[in-house]
Motif scaffolding. Sequence first.
Motif, PDB file in Angstrom:
ATOM      1  N   LEU A  22      39.208  45.178  40.627  1.00  0.00           N
ATOM      2  CA  LEU A  22      39.113  43.923  39.858  1.00  0.00           C
ATOM      3  C   LEU A  22      38.252  42.902  40.584  1.00  0.00           C
ATOM      4  O   LEU A  22      37.423  42.230  39.964  1.00  0.00           O
ATOM      5  CB  LEU A  22      40.515  43.331  39.628  1.00  0.00           C
ATOM      6  N   ALA A  23      38.453  42.783  41.887  1.00  0.00           N
ATOM      7  CA  ALA A  23      37.714  41.793  42.682  1.00  0.00           C
ATOM      8  C   ALA A  23      36.220  42.088  42.707  1.00  0.00           C
ATOM      9  O   ALA A  23      35.409  41.164  42.813  1.00  0.00           O
ATOM     10  CB  ALA A  23      38.266  41.739  44.105  1.00  0.00           C
ATOM     11  N   ASP A  24      35.852  43.361  42.596  1.00  0.00           N
ATOM     12  CA  ASP A  24      34.432  43.721  42.590  1.00  0.00           C
ATOM     13  C   ASP A  24      33.701  43.119  41.392  1.00  0.00           C
ATOM     14  O   ASP A  24      32.502  42.852  41.467  1.00  0.00           O
ATOM     15  CB  ASP A  24      34.256  45.249  42.592  1.00  0.00           C
ATOM     16  N   THR A  25      34.420  42.912  40.293  1.00  0.00           N
ATOM     17  CA  THR A  25      33.793  42.332  39.109  1.00  0.00           C
ATOM     18  C   THR A  25      34.205  40.873  38.879  1.00  0.00           C
ATOM     19  O   THR A  25      33.406  40.090  38.394  1.00  0.00           O
ATOM     20  CB  THR A  25      34.127  43.154  37.842  1.00  0.00           C
ATOM     21  N   ASN A  26      35.464  40.525  39.209  1.00  0.00           N
ATOM     22  CA  ASN A  26      35.932  39.162  38.964  1.00  0.00           C
ATOM     23  C   ASN A  26      37.092  38.849  39.915  1.00  0.00           C
ATOM     24  O   ASN A  26      38.218  39.290  39.693  1.00  0.00           O
ATOM     25  CB  ASN A  26      36.371  39.009  37.501  1.00  0.00           C
ATOM     26  N   LEU A  27      36.808  38.065  40.939  1.00  0.00           N
ATOM     27  CA  LEU A  27      37.808  37.738  41.955  1.00  0.00           C
ATOM     28  C   LEU A  27      38.992  36.974  41.357  1.00  0.00           C
ATOM     29  O   LEU A  27      40.138  37.184  41.751  1.00  0.00           O
ATOM     30  CB  LEU A  27      37.168  36.927  43.086  1.00  0.00           C
ATOM     31  N   GLU A  28      38.722  36.121  40.392  1.00  0.00           N
ATOM     32  CA  GLU A  28      39.808  35.349  39.773  1.00  0.00           C
ATOM     33  C   GLU A  28      40.808  36.266  39.062  1.00  0.00           C
ATOM     34  O   GLU A  28      42.017  36.054  39.142  1.00  0.00           O
ATOM     35  CB  GLU A  28      39.237  34.329  38.785  1.00  0.00           C
ATOM     36  N   ASP A  29      40.303  37.309  38.391  1.00  0.00           N
ATOM     37  CA  ASP A  29      41.198  38.275  37.745  1.00  0.00           C
ATOM     38  C   ASP A  29      42.065  38.989  38.779  1.00  0.00           C
ATOM     39  O   ASP A  29      43.238  39.242  38.541  1.00  0.00           O
ATOM     40  CB  ASP A  29      40.401  39.308  36.946  1.00  0.00           C
ATOM     41  N   ARG A  31      43.003  37.785  41.714  1.00  0.00           N
ATOM     42  CA  ARG A  31      44.021  36.820  42.171  1.00  0.00           C
ATOM     43  C   ARG A  31      45.142  36.702  41.153  1.00  0.00           C
ATOM     44  O   ARG A  31      46.319  36.723  41.513  1.00  0.00           O
ATOM     45  CB  ARG A  31      43.389  35.439  42.403  1.00  0.00           C
ATOM     46  N   ASP A  32      44.774  36.587  39.870  1.00  0.00           N
ATOM     47  CA  ASP A  32      45.787  36.454  38.820  1.00  0.00           C
ATOM     48  C   ASP A  32      46.695  37.681  38.765  1.00  0.00           C
ATOM     49  O   ASP A  32      47.911  37.560  38.604  1.00  0.00           O
ATOM     50  CB  ASP A  32      45.130  36.237  37.457  1.00  0.00           C
ATOM     51  N   ARG A  33      46.112  38.856  38.900  1.00  0.00           N
ATOM     52  CA  ARG A  33      46.911  40.092  38.866  1.00  0.00           C
ATOM     53  C   ARG A  33      47.857  40.159  40.068  1.00  0.00           C
ATOM     54  O   ARG A  33      49.015  40.540  39.932  1.00  0.00           O
ATOM     55  CB  ARG A  33      45.982  41.311  38.836  1.00  0.00           C
TER      56      ARG A  33
END
Length: 175
Positions: A22-29, A31-33
């Motif tokens: 997830l972090a490779d494409t969107n760090l915020e996602d 963190r939320d997960r």
Amino acid sequence: MEHILIVDGYNVIGAWPELKRLADTNLEDARDRLIEMLADYQGFSGARVILVFDAHQVPGLGGAYSQYRLDIQYTKEKETADERIERLVTQLINRRRQIHVATSDQTEQHVIFGKGALRKPARELLIELEENRKLVAARVDEQRQMSKKKNLLIGGVSTEMLQKLEQWRRGKPKS
């Protein structure tokens, strides 16, 4: 005894395969997960969870907020997550608390162990989280099965019979 788990957020994100993807494409996602997963863990384990994110390269005062009853902290400018975690351990440690720190950073593990906290590698936390998730699923399934059994028993009994049984249970005379 109060149980506290302090989590090095970005260290765990980098250590867990799902969060790393997830972090490779969107760090915020990612963190939320992580927040969602730790909220589930907190609810099941009863431990107080403090999640620390490193913001030492971001200008500002840092911040703290609560989400899903998790204590989420961002470090202030020029402060690392390791420094915040060490300070938290120092502030929180006492005889009535058991503190675990989840990080795979070997140096940080040694430092917090020296301050009286227990180490919990990120991988170990993930395994514990997955086991808890399986236990919750099993309990939910068990409750569903019990509910179905109860409904099958009552579903085959007429309303008149249920009323008679209830009167008999309460010791009331039959009318």
